[in-house]
Design an enzyme around this catalytic site. Structure first.
Site, mmCIF file in Angstrom:
data_model
loop_
_atom_site.group_PDB
_atom_site.id
_atom_site.type_symbol
_atom_site.label_atom_id
_atom_site.label_comp_id
_atom_site.label_asym_id
_atom_site.label_seq_id
_atom_site.Cartn_x
_atom_site.Cartn_y
_atom_site.Cartn_z
ATOM 1 N N SER A 5 0.835 -1.194 0.000
ATOM 2 C CA SER A 5 0.000 0.000 0.000
ATOM 3 C C SER A 5 0.877 1.254 0.000
ATOM 4 C CB SER A 5 -0.961 -0.038 1.191
ATOM 5 O OG SER A 5 -1.991 0.912 1.044
ATOM 6 N N ASP A 55 -5.904 -3.491 -2.270
ATOM 7 C CA ASP A 55 -4.803 -3.290 -1.336
ATOM 8 C C ASP A 55 -4.183 -4.598 -0.840
ATOM 9 O OD1 ASP A 55 -3.156 -2.447 0.749
ATOM 10 O OD2 ASP A 55 -4.568 -0.938 1.437
#
Length: 312
Positions: free
Chosen positions: A43, A173
């Site tokens: 991320s 993510d």
């Protein structure tokens, strides 16, 4: 000796590891990336890892957050919280524009460092790990645009919509399974790169650690509503603890695995850009405390082997 840098996910709190690395870098004769053989990030940590791999200094990765964070996480907080019940909290276009400003049309294959960037395929329910061509079998990822890699690893559910690649693959993510990718990085080093476990030195950086603050004695029978606001925190804490433990078991000397993630209260959120100055200061403070330990372990000299990908 092989040195590995690992950076957690955490939204705008990525300022903490970026600031820590920038302040450590100030005391070194070379860029921070020159001291690591492998860099893994999820991320926001994935964005930092990509920047370092593409030649940015740690100071430049920190500048990315300061310059573009407010535009990426823009809007009225109350409206965004209401919107999040029905659709992604933020429009992904400012994030894409910021990434394009920094990376342009560069591909993953242009990285000068071995990179491992976790994501997740919501169609198949399988993990999707972006990798540079540091093994002969890795024949496709190096062609992908860095912007696509970054958008996919940062597509945090409720915050950003799923990122769909041109080929149709829907990715979200990597924090869904590896917000702290330390175990992913160590397994890559030992299992794929065939590095000796005893030779590994691992620096793992978190974006702050939040105390859970749950009265288990009184609220042990929490139902859906009681768990709703805490389950994500418990999940992330458990994943990070488990991943760090696995890495420590794989590396014979636990002292060769260094984890830095300052414990804080409930002050910092993933999308609060007003906290950038405080987060920057927190990273600087952690660098000041950790540098005497880190310098002899990781920063005596740049890595000896230049990364040469198998496919270009």
């Amino acid at each position: 000796m092989r040195r590995i840098l690992v950076i957690d996910g955490g939204g705008i709190k990525g300022v903490v590891p970026a600031s820590l690395l920038a302040h450590v870098e100030e005391s070194l004769p070379h860029k921070i990336s020159d001291y690591f053989d492998l860099i893994a990030g999820t991320s926001t940590g994935g964005i930092i890892a990509l920047g370092l791999g593409l030649g940015l200094s740690a100071r430049e990765t920190l500048a990315f957050y300061e310059a573009h964070g407010p535009a990426i996480f823009h809007g009225n907080a109350k409206f965004r919280a209401f919107r999040a019940w029905f659709r992604a909290k933020y429009d992904p276009r400012p994030l894409r524009l910021a990434l394009q400003t920094v990376f342009g049309e560069r591909s993953l294959g242009e990285s000068t460092k071995r990179l491992v960037i976790p994501s997740f395929n919501v169609d198949t329910g399988e993990v999707h790990v972006w990798k540079t061509a540091h093994d002969p079998k890795l024949e496709r990822d190096y062609r992908s645009l860095v912007v696509d890699v970054a958008m996919s690893t940062a597509a945090a559910p409720t915050y950003f919509p799923t990122h769909q690649l041109d080929c149709g693959t829907p990715l979200i993510d990597g924090g869904m399974w590896a917000n702290n990718p330390i175990a992913v990085a160590v397994v890559e080093a030992i299992g794929i790169l065939k590095w000796a476990a005893a030779d590994l030195r691992v620096l793992s950086l978190g974006c702050t650690t939040k105390a859970l603050n749950i009265d288990w004695g009184r609220r042990h029978s929490l139902g859906k509503f009681g768990w709703a606001e805490k389950v994500a925190e418990v999940f992330l804490a458990g994943q990070s603890s488990g991943a760090t433990g696995m890495a420590q078991h794989l590396v014979p000397d636990r002292g060769n695995v260094v984890r830095i993630s300052p414990l804080v209260g409930d002050r910092y959120e993933l999308d609060s850009c007003t906290d950038i100055p405080s987060l920057k200061g927190l990273g600087a403070s952690e660098a000041r405390k950790a540098l005497p330990q880190l310098k002899p372990m990781f920063f005596t000299e740049p890595v000896s082997e230049i990364f040469k990908p198998f496919h270009t």
